[in-house]
Write an enzyme that holds these catalytic residues in place. Sequence first.
Site, PDB file in Angstrom:
ATOM      1  N   SER A 106      37.548  45.674  43.202  1.00  0.00           N
ATOM      2  CA  SER A 106      37.781  44.300  43.380  1.00  0.00           C
ATOM      3  C   SER A 106      37.347  43.300  42.110  1.00  0.00           C
ATOM      4  O   SER A 106      37.435  43.395  41.010  1.00  0.00           O
ATOM      5  CB  SER A 106      37.238  43.713  44.806  1.00  0.00           C
ATOM      6  OG  SER A 106      37.589  42.652  45.160  1.00  0.00           O
ATOM      7  N   ASP A 250      41.342  37.678  40.743  1.00  0.00           N
ATOM      8  CA  ASP A 250      40.307  38.904  40.522  1.00  0.00           C
ATOM      9  C   ASP A 250      41.301  40.074  40.152  1.00  0.00           C
ATOM     10  O   ASP A 250      42.585  40.076  40.460  1.00  0.00           O
ATOM     11  CB  ASP A 250      39.540  39.215  41.634  1.00  0.00           C
ATOM     12  CG  ASP A 250      40.064  39.534  42.945  1.00  0.00           C
ATOM     13  OD1 ASP A 250      41.208  39.339  43.379  1.00  0.00           O
ATOM     14  OD2 ASP A 250      39.405  40.047  43.770  1.00  0.00           O
ATOM     15  N   ASP A 252      42.068  42.956  41.608  1.00  0.00           N
ATOM     16  CA  ASP A 252      43.134  43.396  42.738  1.00  0.00           C
ATOM     17  C   ASP A 252      43.881  42.427  43.171  1.00  0.00           C
ATOM     18  O   ASP A 252      44.718  42.509  44.267  1.00  0.00           O
ATOM     19  CB  ASP A 252      42.318  44.296  43.677  1.00  0.00           C
ATOM     20  CG  ASP A 252      41.408  43.562  44.617  1.00  0.00           C
ATOM     21  OD1 ASP A 252      40.910  42.695  44.339  1.00  0.00           O
ATOM     22  OD2 ASP A 252      41.415  43.952  45.761  1.00  0.00           O
ATOM     23  N   ASP A 254      43.637  39.733  45.323  1.00  0.00           N
ATOM     24  CA  ASP A 254      43.301  39.288  46.650  1.00  0.00           C
ATOM     25  C   ASP A 254      42.497  38.105  46.729  1.00  0.00           C
ATOM     26  O   ASP A 254      42.047  37.306  48.034  1.00  0.00           O
ATOM     27  CB  ASP A 254      42.762  40.295  47.856  1.00  0.00           C
ATOM     28  CG  ASP A 254      41.426  41.035  47.441  1.00  0.00           C
ATOM     29  OD1 ASP A 254      40.835  40.385  46.341  1.00  0.00           O
ATOM     30  OD2 ASP A 254      40.904  41.875  47.829  1.00  0.00           O
TER      31      ASP A 254
END
Length: 460
Positions: A106, A250, A252, A254
């Site tokens: 993340s 970010d 990833d 999400d």
Amino acid sequence: MSLIKSISGIRGTIGGVVNNNLTPIDTVKFAAAYGMWLKNHSSKENLTVILGRDARISGKMVSSLVGNTLVGLGINVVDIGLSTTPTVEVAVVLDNADGGIIITASHNPKQWNALKLLNNKGEFLNAADGEEVLKIAENDSYIFSEVDELGKFRKKQNYINKHIKEVLNLELVDIEAIKKAKLKVVVDAVNSTGGIAIPALLEKLGVECVELYCEPNGEFPHNPEPLKEHLTDISELVVKEKADLGIVVDPDVDRLALVCEDGSMFGEEYTLVACADYVLGKTKGNTVSNLSSSRALRDVTEKHGGKYQASAVGEVNVVELMKKTNAIIGGEGNGGIIYPESHYGRDSLVGVALFLSHLAHSKVSCKQLRESYPNYYMSKNKIELTPQINVDEILSTIAAKYINEDVITIDGVKINFKTEWVHLRKSNTEPIIRIYTESTSQISADELAQRFISEIKEIV
């Protein structure tokens, strides 16, 4: 350096010593534990797991270890390669898979990586399932398959495009209105997979895209957490390019943060507020965010005649409460949008499409839209304690002291006052109490935080 095992997955720094870092051995053990959990909960002979990763330098190595471990357990693996967390979530459902793993840490720096674990609904494992995976890993309870029963490994592409198609098909995504608005947007994807997904989405929406750090090479040009202090480059470029706004995701994809046309932050807490305002204006319903998220979502929800509720911190908890309350939109104040019409997971692609639809319908600038919402200011602090101190007792004492206020104890202690709130949570890994406050000015939020820090120290 660090290895963190929790019900939501395993996360750590690459290299170093087994059990202290995310080494290949730790990666294999945890992937095997997840595979065994899947097999223990299914009567199917052939199980399939979707595997995707962000652009981290270690991603290919970790993904190979995970994929081949699952194959060794007799589980089929569909590797969709460079992807986003929400794309893998969507892919699990599209392919009727039995689970999914996203290789991503993340917003953590590049030396970190992690395994995020999904069930057959493309949703994160709940607490009970996560605990079971940890127990399997702790006891080394693995049974690998014999040679004729090994799983099959195959690669499939274009899932980001399939995800984009799903987003464009959402009823409230107004493609024509966005195209007519003729928007110009700067995108900072921190050199990860958002650099593939967000520009491709914007192209379909007819938005002019100026790319900043969109090469998915895993070399993060700044701290990848989308906070104001890390976003000076995009703030300057938005102004220089005379863009209508900036979009930041970010690694990833999400979490979604927005930058106004003057280079100021829209505020990650307000990403969800704006998207909810748009959705609630078109569809009556309820909302959910976690206890540490801004009160602004409550205000907007009540303005539209809906009911707002807060869950314990954590995406799994938000999703669970959304299902119980039939919430039509929810998420977390870190810029995570959960829109059930798409799927129950934080999704920046959905967030971008809903926000741009809202902006196009509003016919105002990004800055003017932000100014239309109530202003709240947050302060985030922590107080470190010695390991001998009983944190639960401290929190119980605080809750008892404010018994005449609106006190919530489902996740630490949250105290709602008339114009402000404080949320106290203990860390699961350190003797720390995290202190989040929100008020009508930054000074008031900081003062409220210092007040509770002093009260905690008095108890200690």
